[in-house]
Design a protein around this motif. Structure first.
Motif, mmCIF file in Angstrom:
data_model
loop_
_atom_site.group_PDB
_atom_site.id
_atom_site.type_symbol
_atom_site.label_atom_id
_atom_site.label_comp_id
_atom_site.label_asym_id
_atom_site.label_seq_id
_atom_site.Cartn_x
_atom_site.Cartn_y
_atom_site.Cartn_z
ATOM 1 N N GLN A 10 0.842 -1.202 0.000
ATOM 2 C CA GLN A 10 0.000 0.000 0.000
ATOM 3 C C GLN A 10 0.873 1.246 0.000
ATOM 4 N N LEU A 50 -3.281 -2.297 5.638
ATOM 5 C CA LEU A 50 -4.414 -1.440 5.291
ATOM 6 C C LEU A 50 -5.148 -0.907 6.517
ATOM 7 N N ARG A 57 -5.082 2.810 9.982
ATOM 8 C CA ARG A 57 -5.899 3.587 9.041
ATOM 9 C C ARG A 57 -5.545 5.064 9.108
ATOM 10 N N PRO A 198 -4.858 5.325 -2.927
ATOM 11 C CA PRO A 198 -4.902 4.401 -4.066
ATOM 12 C C PRO A 198 -5.191 2.979 -3.604
ATOM 13 N N PRO A 199 -5.728 2.147 -4.497
ATOM 14 C CA PRO A 199 -5.966 0.748 -4.109
ATOM 15 C C PRO A 199 -4.653 0.036 -3.876
ATOM 16 N N PRO A 200 -4.627 -0.956 -3.003
ATOM 17 C CA PRO A 200 -3.386 -1.690 -2.735
ATOM 18 C C PRO A 200 -3.006 -2.595 -3.905
ATOM 19 N N GLU A 201 -1.714 -2.858 -4.007
ATOM 20 C CA GLU A 201 -1.226 -3.843 -4.972
ATOM 21 C C GLU A 201 -1.273 -5.211 -4.302
#
Length: 239
Positions: A10, A50, A57, A198-201
């Motif tokens: 992330q 995450l 968070r 952004p979305p996590p890889e």
């Protein structure tokens, strides 16, 4: 066939958090209570990158502002000191409305947190905002209930502090049912800021080794596991 590891990375500004661990174990009817706790811990570690807890968070949200993140403390003088948590929220909403009218159109990235259990036991508001969107002079002009103090989050006195130290500080107080009502979250976040994460890889890899780049700032790494699997978790700031 080589064992595959479940990997999650992330990004949030220059903060990078990465997890690599064995594939999540399934629960079985024959599991003992100890087995289920061990498996649950492995699953929980995946969420560290995450949202394993409130601190994780909040760290990501603050990091999205990068070096422009500014920590404001909005204090109440005796004349404006609220008696109830609801009154503090009312004062915060009024302040944010003044900020919106002053700034005009355009989203404001901010993170507020209400406290009142430590120190002098007086209600006060912590506000993290992007310096480019809301400067210290503007906060002092728009806050009409008392004093304001401020300092940069990312670096103080030439030393890089990162974002986790403030995330821990702002999540230290827990509901007591009186000053901080039960069920109230210690902090919140503007929609405009949350939308920037952004979305996590996510991918599978034959190695569980996490490569922290040379020159990375404030690297942190830990590992753990049980008879059901292992994991590695790391975080760092890109220079």
């Amino acid at each position: 066939m080589a064992e595959l590891f479940y990997c999650v990375r992330q990004h949030a500004g220059n903060l990078v958090k990465e997890y690599r661990g064995t594939m999540p174990p399934r629960y079985a009817p024959s599991d003992t209570d100890e087995d289920r706790r061990a498996k649950a811990d492995l699953k929980a570690q995946r969420r560290t990158v995450l949202n394993r807890d409130s601190t994780d968070r909040l760290e990501l949200m603050i990091a999205l502002m990068g070096k422009y993140a500014t920590h404001y403390i909005l204090e109440f003088d005796d004349e404006h000191l609220p008696e109830r948590f609801a009154d503090v929220r009312k004062a915060l909403r009024a302040f944010l409305r003044r900020v919106e009218r002053f700034r005009g159109k355009g989203g404001l990235d901010y993170i507020p947190a209400i406290e009142g259990l430590h120190g002098a036991h007086r209600y006060h508001i912590h506000l993290v905002a992007d310096y480019r969107q809301l400067s210290p002079a503007e906060v002092r002009f728009l806050w009409q209930c008392g004093e304001v103090t401020d300092w940069p989050v990312y670096k103080r006195h030439g030393k890089v502090l990162g974002f986790r130290y403030l995330a821990r500080y702002l999540t230290k107080e827990r509901s007591d049912g009186i000053i901080i009502p039960v069920g109230r979250h210690p902090w919140s976040c503007s929609r405009s800021l949350r939308a920037k994460l952004p979305p996590p890889e996510v991918w599978l890899d034959e190695s569980d080794r996490i490569e922290v780049p040379e020159g990375a700032l404030l690297p942190r790494m830990r590992a753990g596991g049980s008879q059901f699997g292992s994991y590695r978790v790391a975080s760092w700031l890109e220079a």
